[in-house]
Design a protein around this motif. Structure first.
Motif, PDB file in Angstrom:
ATOM      1  N   THR A 165       0.872  -1.181   0.000  1.00 21.42           N
ATOM      2  CA  THR A 165       0.000   0.000   0.000  1.00 21.42           C
ATOM      3  C   THR A 165       0.905   1.225   0.000  1.00 21.42           C
ATOM      4  N   VAL A 166       0.694   2.100  -0.992  1.00 22.48           N
ATOM      5  CA  VAL A 166       1.574   3.261  -1.166  1.00 22.48           C
ATOM      6  C   VAL A 166       0.819   4.530  -0.724  1.00 22.48           C
ATOM      7  N   TYR A 167       1.481   5.274   0.213  1.00 23.43           N
ATOM      8  CA  TYR A 167       0.804   6.478   0.731  1.00 23.43           C
ATOM      9  C   TYR A 167       1.856   7.493   1.161  1.00 23.43           C
ATOM     10  N   ARG A 168       1.506   8.789   0.946  1.00 19.51           N
ATOM     11  CA  ARG A 168       2.315   9.937   1.340  1.00 19.51           C
ATOM     12  C   ARG A 168       3.485  10.197   0.396  1.00 19.51           C
ATOM     13  N   THR A 169       4.102   9.132  -0.161  1.00 22.82           N
ATOM     14  CA  THR A 169       5.235   9.340  -1.072  1.00 22.82           C
ATOM     15  C   THR A 169       5.322   8.170  -2.039  1.00 22.82           C
ATOM     16  N   PHE A 186       8.153  -0.143  -8.856  1.00 16.35           N
ATOM     17  CA  PHE A 186       8.037   1.291  -8.576  1.00 16.35           C
ATOM     18  C   PHE A 186       6.576   1.737  -8.726  1.00 16.35           C
ATOM     19  N   GLN A 187       6.179   2.612  -7.797  1.00 14.48           N
ATOM     20  CA  GLN A 187       4.835   3.211  -7.855  1.00 14.48           C
ATOM     21  C   GLN A 187       4.951   4.692  -7.499  1.00 14.48           C
ATOM     22  N   PHE A 188       4.490   5.518  -8.426  1.00  9.02           N
ATOM     23  CA  PHE A 188       4.502   6.974  -8.183  1.00  9.02           C
ATOM     24  C   PHE A 188       3.287   7.369  -7.350  1.00  9.02           C
ATOM     25  N   PHE A 189       3.510   8.288  -6.406  1.00  6.26           N
ATOM     26  CA  PHE A 189       2.402   8.810  -5.601  1.00  6.26           C
ATOM     27  C   PHE A 189       2.313  10.315  -5.819  1.00  6.26           C
ATOM     28  N   GLY A 190       1.157  10.814  -6.268  1.00  6.82           N
ATOM     29  CA  GLY A 190       1.008  12.218  -6.635  1.00  6.82           C
ATOM     30  C   GLY A 190       0.158  13.043  -5.683  1.00  6.82           C
ATOM     31  N   ALA A 196      -2.435   4.452  -2.843  1.00  9.17           N
ATOM     32  CA  ALA A 196      -2.327   3.651  -4.070  1.00  9.17           C
ATOM     33  C   ALA A 196      -1.791   2.267  -3.687  1.00  9.17           C
ATOM     34  N   SER A 197      -1.671   1.420  -4.660  1.00 14.27           N
ATOM     35  CA  SER A 197      -1.167   0.056  -4.385  1.00 14.27           C
ATOM     36  C   SER A 197      -0.135  -0.351  -5.438  1.00 14.27           C
ATOM     37  N   LEU A 198       0.744  -1.251  -5.017  1.00 11.36           N
ATOM     38  CA  LEU A 198       1.790  -1.786  -5.901  1.00 11.36           C
ATOM     39  C   LEU A 198       1.977  -3.273  -5.581  1.00 11.36           C
ATOM     40  N   SER A 199       1.878  -4.099  -6.599  1.00 16.82           N
ATOM     41  CA  SER A 199       2.053  -5.546  -6.410  1.00 16.82           C
ATOM     42  C   SER A 199       3.030  -6.092  -7.446  1.00 16.82           C
ATOM     43  N   SER A 217      15.087   0.619  -2.718  1.00 17.05           N
ATOM     44  CA  SER A 217      15.965   1.007  -3.832  1.00 17.05           C
ATOM     45  C   SER A 217      16.489   2.427  -3.657  1.00 17.05           C
ATOM     46  N   LEU A 218      15.580   3.329  -3.272  1.00 16.86           N
ATOM     47  CA  LEU A 218      15.951   4.725  -3.048  1.00 16.86           C
ATOM     48  C   LEU A 218      15.386   5.185  -1.708  1.00 16.86           C
ATOM     49  N   GLY A 219      16.170   5.938  -0.981  1.00 19.21           N
ATOM     50  CA  GLY A 219      15.749   6.354   0.345  1.00 19.21           C
ATOM     51  C   GLY A 219      14.518   7.234   0.326  1.00 19.21           C
ATOM     52  N   GLU A 220      14.377   8.094  -0.703  1.00 15.88           N
ATOM     53  CA  GLU A 220      13.234   9.002  -0.740  1.00 15.88           C
ATOM     54  C   GLU A 220      11.965   8.354  -1.245  1.00 15.88           C
ATOM     55  N   TYR A 221      12.067   7.157  -1.830  1.00 18.93           N
ATOM     56  CA  TYR A 221      10.878   6.451  -2.306  1.00 18.93           C
ATOM     57  C   TYR A 221      10.585   5.285  -1.362  1.00 18.93           C
ATOM     58  N   ASN A 222      10.030   5.641  -0.238  1.00 18.18           N
ATOM     59  CA  ASN A 222       9.789   4.638   0.804  1.00 18.18           C
ATOM     60  C   ASN A 222       8.340   4.650   1.275  1.00 18.18           C
ATOM     61  N   GLY A 223       7.426   4.715   0.331  1.00 11.09           N
ATOM     62  CA  GLY A 223       6.023   4.900   0.678  1.00 11.09           C
ATOM     63  C   GLY A 223       5.264   3.658   1.095  1.00 11.09           C
ATOM     64  N   PHE A 224       5.890   2.662   1.758  1.00  9.40           N
ATOM     65  CA  PHE A 224       5.148   1.531   2.327  1.00  9.40           C
ATOM     66  C   PHE A 224       4.190   2.063   3.394  1.00  9.40           C
ATOM     67  N   TYR A 225       2.961   1.530   3.422  1.00  6.28           N
ATOM     68  CA  TYR A 225       1.964   2.008   4.393  1.00  6.28           C
ATOM     69  C   TYR A 225       1.129   0.828   4.861  1.00  6.28           C
TER      70      TYR A 225
END
Length: 250
Positions: A165-169, A186-190, A196-199, A217-225
C-alpha cells in the motif's frame, strides 16, 4: 618113431600140411615161418566215445601284479534322477542389524506470509531491508521476522510476491536474492487523498542456505503504508522441489 624125413615125398607133404593146419588153428606158428613183407595199412578205426572229465588241476602260483592300465574314456552322462524330497526346515538365522532410517514419503513444504505492523516506520536509506514483522503463516520457520529474510531449506523453485500500500510518497523496492536484485518495482504517488497500491512477484530457484528479502531502492521512495484497513505483505512458497528422490522430504 618114424621121422618126417624118412617118409615118402607125397606122404611128407600131406603130413606137413596137416601139421601146419593144426598150428594155424592153434595160432602156434613159429615166427620163423610167418616172416613176410609188411601188410597194407588198415582203415582208420571208428571214433571212440568221449572220456570222463579229468580232475581239476592244482591252483597256480600267484604272479607279480601287472602294470597299471591307462585311464579309460569318460563315460556318457547318466539320465537325470528324480527330484528328491523337500528337506526339513533349517534353523532361523541370526537377526540382522537395524537398517538406516529411510526418508519420509511426505511432499516437501515451505510457505510463509508476513505483513508490516500498523504505524511502523520504514527504512529511509537505500539498501535497507524492509521488515514484514507480523507473521501470518510460517509453519516451517523459513522466514525470520526480526531480519526480514527468508532462508531456503528445500532446494527448488519458489514464488515470492509483494503487495504494498503506497501512501504519502512514491515507492520503489527490490526483490533480492543473496544480495543480487531479482526484480525491481516502482509506484509513483502524486499527493492523492487516498492510498495507491503496488504488487509484484517472481519465480526464483533456490538451494539450501540461499536468502531472499525486500530492500529499499531509493531512500526518498519509501512509501510503504499499513493501517487497520490496508496492509503491505510479503509472501513466498515452494512451487516444486529438486530433491532427487522426488517428494520424500518433510
Amino acid at each position: 618113431m618114424t621121422t618126417l624125413k624118412s617118409l615118402p615125398l607125397p606122404l611128407f607133404l600131406l603130413v606137413l600140411q596137416v601139421r601146419l593146419s593144426t598150428l594155424l588153428e592153434d595160432n602156434k606158428i613159429p615166427p620163423s615161418l610167418c616172416t613176410g613183407h609188411p601188410g597194407i595199412p588198415g582203415s582208420p578205426g571208428v571214433h571212440g566215445t568221449p572220456g570222463l572229465p579229468g580232475r581239476d588241476g592244482r591252483d597256480g602260483r600267484d604272479s607279480a601284479p601287472g602294470e597299471k592300465g591307462e585311464k579309460g574314456d569318460l563315460g556318457a552322462s547318466g539320465e537325470t534322477g528324480e527330484q528328491g524330497l523337500t528337506g526339513d526346515k533349517g534353523d532361523s538365522g541370526e537377526r540382522g542389524q537395524k537398517g538406516e532410517a529411510g526418508q519420509c514419503a511426505v511432499a516437501p513444504k515451505s510457505a510463509f506470509s508476513a505483513k508490516i505492523s500498523e504505524g511502523r516506520n520504514m527504512p529511509l536509506t537505500a539498501g535497507g531491508v524492509v521488515l514484514f514483522d507480523k507473521i501470518l503463516l510460517n509453519h516451517q520457520d523459513d522466514y525470520n521476522a526480526e531480519t526480514g529474510r527468508f532462508t531456503c531449506k528445500v532446494p527448488g523453485v519458489y514464488y515470492f510476491a509483494v503487495h504494498a500500500t503506497v501512501y504519502r510518497t512514491s515507492l520503489q523496492f527490490d526483490l533480492v536474492k543473496n544480495g543480487h536484485t531479482v526484480a525491481s518495482y516502482f509506484q509513483f504517488f502524486g499527493n492523492w487523498p487516498k492510498p495507491a497500491s503496488l504488487s509484484g512477484g517472481s519465480l526464483v530457484h533456490l538451494v539450501p542456505g540461499d536468502q531472499v528479502w525486500i530492500q529499499m531502492s531509493l531512500g526518498e521512495y519509501n512509501g510503504f503504508y499499513s493501517s487497520t484497513k490496508t496492509d503491505s505483505t510479503f509472501s513466498g512458497f515452494l512451487v516444486y522441489s529438486d530433491w532427487k528422490n522426488s517428494a520424500v522430504f518433510a
